[in-house]
Design a protein around this motif. Structure first.
Motif, PDB file in Angstrom:
ATOM      1  N   GLY A   6     -40.531  39.879   2.150  1.00  0.00           N
ATOM      2  CA  GLY A   6     -39.115  40.038   1.818  1.00  0.00           C
ATOM      3  C   GLY A   6     -38.289  38.827   2.218  1.00  0.00           C
ATOM      4  N   TRP A  66     -36.250  36.421  -0.321  1.00  0.00           N
ATOM      5  CA  TRP A  66     -34.820  36.171  -0.080  1.00  0.00           C
ATOM      6  C   TRP A  66     -34.542  34.661  -0.084  1.00  0.00           C
ATOM      7  N   GLU A 101     -34.931  33.042  -3.593  1.00  0.00           N
ATOM      8  CA  GLU A 101     -33.829  33.455  -4.476  1.00  0.00           C
ATOM      9  C   GLU A 101     -32.525  32.778  -4.061  1.00  0.00           C
ATOM     10  N   LEU A 102     -32.241  32.755  -2.761  1.00  0.00           N
ATOM     11  CA  LEU A 102     -31.013  32.122  -2.288  1.00  0.00           C
ATOM     12  C   LEU A 102     -31.022  30.624  -2.579  1.00  0.00           C
ATOM     13  N   PRO A 154     -30.273  37.467   5.378  1.00  0.00           N
ATOM     14  CA  PRO A 154     -31.488  38.227   5.087  1.00  0.00           C
ATOM     15  C   PRO A 154     -31.630  39.440   6.007  1.00  0.00           C
ATOM     16  N   ARG A 155     -32.448  40.371   5.577  1.00  0.00           N
ATOM     17  CA  ARG A 155     -32.899  41.456   6.446  1.00  0.00           C
ATOM     18  C   ARG A 155     -34.279  41.033   6.914  1.00  0.00           C
TER      19      ARG A 155
END
Length: 172
Positions: free
Chosen positions: A142, A146, A149-150, A168-169
């Motif tokens: 994940g 993230w 994509e960012l 992010p998480r």
């Protein structure tokens, strides 16, 4: 104080800590940018703190959610420097991700995207080498998604990103 004035600056005008090590004492803003001496700044992360991996992840997550990725980077850097050798590349990659977000929030799209991708690659390579995708409850797939994509978003942005809004998480 071995040539250091009470202000923490040595005779050459450099900031030093109580042990005489070079430390920039200038106040900083929430994104780690230096402010003029005497300006109010945000509290800085203490350096050289040895934390458990879980505490490092929790502290970094809180800082990221608060829009303070530069300070999250400091937490990851402590883990990188104090953790076991086999995890150094993991923590270094996470630190690079936080610095990439810092650059993106400061409006440096090129540097931000580059560091986000470099950090994602480092985390991916570490996971592939170790076979671990959820060390310390981190959601590495994940986090990598993230970051990539960012990085693309940052390259298309017309200005700085809101670090807190795009944080992010770390745990899934």
């Amino acid at each position: 104080m071995n040539g250091t004035s009470q202000t923490g600056r040595d005779d050459g005008g450099r900031d030093r800590d109580a042990g005489g090590r070079a430390r920039n004492a200038r106040p900083r803003d929430g994104l780690g940018r230096p402010l003029p001496y005497g300006s109010p700044g945000v509290e800085r992360q203490p350096e050289g703190v040895v934390r458990t991996p879980g505490r490092s992840v929790s502290e970094a997550q809180a800082l990221l959610a608060a829009g303070r990725p530069f300070h999250a980077h400091e937490v990851f850097e402590d883990a990188w420097k104090s953790g076991p050798d086999e995890e150094r590349e993991l923590w270094r990659g996470l630190a690079q991700l936080a610095v990439g977000l810092t650059h993106a929030a400061r409006g440096n799209a090129t540097g931000g995207a580059r560091l986000l991708r470099r950090g994602a690659d480092a985390v991916e390579e570490w996971a592939a080498r170790t076979g671990r995708t959820r060390p310390h409850d981190l959601d590495l797939p994940g986090v990598r998604a993230w970051a990539r994509e960012l990085a693309g978003t940052v390259e298309q942005a017309q200005g700085p990103v809101d670090a807190a809004a795009v944080a992010p998480r770390l745990r899934g």
